[in-house]
Write an enzyme that holds these catalytic residues in place. Structure first.
Site, PDB file in Angstrom:
ATOM      1  N   LYS A  23      -0.973 -33.457 -47.242  1.00 14.99           N
ATOM      2  CA  LYS A  23      -2.415 -33.661 -47.301  1.00 14.99           C
ATOM      3  C   LYS A  23      -2.798 -34.310 -48.628  1.00 14.99           C
ATOM      4  O   LYS A  23      -2.713 -33.683 -49.677  1.00 14.99           O
ATOM      5  CB  LYS A  23      -3.157 -32.319 -47.202  1.00 14.99           C
ATOM      6  CG  LYS A  23      -4.636 -32.522 -46.998  1.00 14.99           C
ATOM      7  CD  LYS A  23      -5.455 -31.317 -47.378  1.00 14.99           C
ATOM      8  CE  LYS A  23      -6.137 -31.473 -48.698  1.00 14.99           C
ATOM      9  NZ  LYS A  23      -7.037 -32.622 -48.823  1.00 14.99           N
ATOM     10  N   GLU A  67       1.663 -27.552 -59.950  1.00 17.09           N
ATOM     11  CA  GLU A  67       1.425 -28.388 -61.140  1.00 17.09           C
ATOM     12  C   GLU A  67      -0.078 -28.420 -61.339  1.00 17.09           C
ATOM     13  O   GLU A  67      -0.789 -29.060 -60.571  1.00 17.09           O
ATOM     14  CB  GLU A  67       1.941 -29.812 -60.906  1.00 17.09           C
ATOM     15  CG  GLU A  67       3.401 -29.927 -60.576  1.00 17.09           C
ATOM     16  CD  GLU A  67       4.291 -29.584 -61.753  1.00 17.09           C
ATOM     17  OE1 GLU A  67       3.806 -29.546 -62.902  1.00 17.09           O
ATOM     18  OE2 GLU A  67       5.480 -29.327 -61.514  1.00 17.09           O
ATOM     19  N   CYS A  86      -3.425 -35.162 -66.056  1.00 15.51           N
ATOM     20  CA  CYS A  86      -3.195 -33.811 -66.569  1.00 15.51           C
ATOM     21  C   CYS A  86      -2.433 -33.840 -67.892  1.00 15.51           C
ATOM     22  O   CYS A  86      -2.397 -32.851 -68.614  1.00 15.51           O
ATOM     23  CB  CYS A  86      -2.453 -32.967 -65.534  1.00 15.51           C
ATOM     24  SG  CYS A  86      -0.961 -33.765 -64.938  1.00 15.51           S
ATOM     25  N   GLU A 143     -10.426 -27.298 -69.257  1.00 18.40           N
ATOM     26  CA  GLU A 143     -10.050 -28.674 -68.916  1.00 18.40           C
ATOM     27  C   GLU A 143     -11.288 -29.456 -68.488  1.00 18.40           C
ATOM     28  O   GLU A 143     -11.987 -29.051 -67.563  1.00 18.40           O
ATOM     29  CB  GLU A 143      -9.028 -28.671 -67.773  1.00 18.40           C
ATOM     30  CG  GLU A 143      -8.526 -30.062 -67.466  1.00 18.40           C
ATOM     31  CD  GLU A 143      -7.461 -30.098 -66.370  1.00 18.40           C
ATOM     32  OE1 GLU A 143      -6.435 -30.740 -66.568  1.00 18.40           O
ATOM     33  OE2 GLU A 143      -7.674 -29.491 -65.312  1.00 18.40           O
TER      34      GLU A 143
END
Ligand code: TXE
Length: 479
Positions: free
Chosen positions: A173, A248, A282, A383
Site C-alpha cells: 500500500k 522505520e 526522515c 518532528e
C-alpha cells in the site's frame, strides 16, 4: 484526469465499492486525478491472490527471480521521464530531484535485491563430536509493505524489492497522498509479464487499507515506513498476533558542527541536509548544533546561502518545491508559530511562500532558520518534517552529546570535524542507528538502515532486509 487503479492478481481494477479519493498536485493546489478508496474486501482479494501465487513464486530459481526483478528495474528505467514527472507532480518535489535521486534509487533498490538474494548465505555451525547445524532462511509467505509520501517510489521499492527477492508474495500500500508512481510500477509489471498475484498494490486510506493489511492473519510480516504515531499503532496490532514487524519512523536528527570542521564542505552539505526535499526526509538534520567559537560565522553565512535558495514551480530549476499537502503545510506553519511562542527568533523564512503564476495556489513554505530555543522545548523535540531548522550553540563534546541524545528519536546524525579521534568518540556516544562523519545521506545499500528509540524497530538494507523477510530455521544432524 488520471484514474489510478488497484493492481490485484495481475488485474487493474477499481475499489469494489467504486468509491474514489481525490489526487492533488501540491504545487498547483488542484485535483488532477483519483485513486481507489479501497476497503477491507479489496485487501482480502489481494491477500488471496498473494496466497495463491506464493507456492510457485517461492520455488523459482534465483536466476528466474533475478530476471523478473531486473525486468521491473529496466521497465522503470525505460520510462524514466514519465516516472520523474509523475513523482514531482504527486509530491511537489523538484523534477531534478526525482531525476537525480528518487527514481534512480528506486531502480537501484530492485537491482540490488535481485542480486542480494543470489548472494545471501546460509550459516552452518559444527558442534564438535556431536553433529552439524545448518540454518535455513525460508520465505515467510504473504507480507505487507506500507510506505509513505516523502520518497514515494524510492521507499515503496525499498520494501517490495527485498520482500519479493526473498521469495515472498506481497500486498503493498503506497501512501494515498502519493500513489502515482506505484501505480506506474504496476503498469510496468503488466508490460514485462510479472507473474500474477506476486505483487499486489491496493490503494486507499491508511485507516482502511493499511489497517486491513496489518490485521490480516494471512499476512505474516509488516514492513512499514511512516510516522511514529502510526508505527506505534501498527506495532501494537502486530504484537497481538506475534507478527514480524519492521518500523522505520520519524527522526529529529542532530547535525553537530565542531569548530575544526572543513567549513566550506560543511556549509554546502548543511544547506542540503537541512532543506533537500523541502526538509521532508526522515534523515534531514533538523537540529544544527554549532560550536560557540564559530556560531556567528556559521549563522551569517548559512543565512546568506538560505536566502539565495529559490522556491517555486517544481518543473523548473528551483531549489525547493512544494510541501506534500495543504494539511502538511499548515502543520509546518503551526510549528513556526509555536517557535515564536517558545521564544525562538526567526532568522530567515517563517512564512508560506506564494509564487507568481500558475503555482500561486500551491503549498510552499519558505526555508526557515530559527535560533534562541532550548534543546528541550517542543520545537527541538518533535518532528516537523518540513523546511525548518534550529540553530543551537554548544561549548563541549559532553554538552553536545547530551543535547543531541535528548529527544525520543534516534535515526541519524552528522558529525563535522577534521579530528578523527573526536569523530569516532562522538559517533560511539550518539544514540542513533546511522552516523555520517563529514557528509550526509551517503547510502550504501548493503549497510543496516534504521533507528533507535522511537525512530523504529529493526534494520533494513542488505542482508538485514533479507533476514527480516525470511523465517529462520536451524536443522541439527547427529553424526
Ligand atoms: O504518515 P503515516 P502521515 C512523519 C512526519 C509526518 C508524520 C505524519 O512527521 O508529519 O509522520 O505523516 C499508512 N495502519 N513521517 O500521517 O500516517 C498511510 O496510508 C496501517 C515520517 O502522512 O505514518 C501511509 O501509506 N497503515 C516518515 C503510511 O501509513 C496506515 C514519512 C504512512 O503514513 C495506518 C512520512 C494504519 N492505521 C511521515 N494509518 C519517514 N519515516 O520517513 C496510516 N497508514
Amino acid at each position: 484526469m488520471i484514474a489510478i487503479q488497484n493492481y490485484i492478481n495481475g488485474q487493474f481494477q477499481a475499489a469494489r465499492s467504486r468509491s474514489t479519493l481525490e489526487l492533488k498536485n501540491p504545487s498547483l493546489g488542484s485535483v488532477y486525478g483519483s485513486l481507489p478508496d479501497s476497503d477491507v474486501e479489496d485487501v482480502l482479494e489481494a491477500i488471496q491472490a498473494a496466497k495463491a501465487a506464493f507456492p510457485s513464486w517461492k520455488v523459482l530459481s534465483f536466476e528466474q527471480r533475478f530476471d523478473l526483478l531486473l525486468k521491473l528495474a529496466n521497465g522503470i528505467e525505460a520510462r524514466m521521464q514519465e516516472f520523474v514527472e509523475a513523482e514531482s507532480m504527486d509530491n511537489g518535489k523538484p523534477q531534478w530531484l526525482a531525476a537525480q535521486s528518487d527514481i534512480p534509487r528506486a531502480i537501484s533498490n530492485l537491482k540490488f535485491f535481485a542480486s542480494a538474494q543470489m548472494n545471501f548465505p546460509s550459516e552452518s555451525h559444527h558442534t564438535p563430536g556431536q553433529g552439524l547445524n545448518y540454518t535455513l532462511r525460508q520465505p515467510i509467505g504473504v507480507v505487507g509493505c506500507i510506505s509513505p509520501w516523502n520518497l514515494p517510489l524510492y521507499l515503496f521499492t525499498w520494501k517490495i524489492a527485498p520482500a519479493l527477492a526473498a521469495g515472498n508474495t506481497v500486498v503493498a500500500k503506497p501512501s494515498e497522498i502519493t500513489p502515482y508512481t506505484a501505480f506506474l510500477l504496476s503498469t510496468v509489471c503488466e508490460e514485462v509479464g510479472f507473474p500474477k498475484g506476486v505483487l499486489n498494490i491496493v490503494h486507499g486510506l491508511g485507516g482502511k487499507v493499511g489497517q486491513a493489511i496489518v490485521e490480516s492473519k494471512d499476512v505474516k510480516a509488516i514492513a512499514f515506513t511512516g510516522g511514529t504515531v502510526t508505527g506505534r499503532a501498527i506495532n501494537i496490532e502486530c504484537a497481538k498476533q506475534f507478527k514480524k514487524v519492521s518500523l522505520e519512523l520519524g527522526g529529529k536528527n542532530p547535525n553537530i558542527i565542531f569548530d575544526d570542521c572543513d567549513f566550506e564542505d560543511m556549509m554546502a552539505t548543511t544547506v542540503r541536509s537541512s532543506f533537500t526535499n523541502q526538509g521532508q526526509i526522515c534523515l534531514c538534520g533538523s537540529r544544527i548544533f554549532i560550536q560557540k567559537i564559530i556560531y556567528d560565522k556559521f549563522k551569517t553565512e548559512f543565512i546568506q546561502r538560505i536566502q539565495k535558495l529559490t522556491v517555486g514551480n517544481p518543473a523548473t530549476e528551483v531549489n525547493i518545491g512544494a510541501v506534500v499537502s495543504e494539511d502538511h503545510m499548515h502543520k509546518i506553519l503551526g510549528y513556526i508559530e509555536l517557535a515564536k511562542e517558545e521564544g525562538g527568533k526567526i532568522l530567515t523564512g517563517g512564512k508560506r511562500f506564494v509564487p507568481k503564476g500558475e503555482c500561486e495556489n500551491g503549498y510552499f513554505v519558505e526555508p526557515t532558520v530559527i535560533e534562541g530555543l532550548g534543546h528541550l522545548c517542543r520545537l527541538n523535540q518533535e518532528e516537523i518534517f518540513g523546511p525548518v531548522v534550529t540553530l543551537i550553540p554548544f561549548e563541549t563534546e559532553d554538552e553536545v552529546v547530551s543535547m543531541a541524545n535528548s529527544t525520543p528519536y534516534g535515526l541519524a546524525c552528522t558529525i563535522w570535524t577534521e579530528n578523527g579521534k573526536k569523530a569516532h568518540r562522538v559517533a560511539e556516544r550518539i544514540d542513533s542507528g546511522i552516523v555520517w562523519v563529514n557528509t550526509w545521506m551517503v547510502r550504501d545499500l548493503r549497510t543496516p538502515f534504521g533507528g533507535m528509540k522511537e525512530s523504529g524497530i529493526g534494520r533494513e538494507g542488505g542482508f538485514e532486509a533479507m533476514r527480516f523477510f525470511t523465517e529462520t530455521k536451524n536443522v541439527f544432524i547427529k553424526y
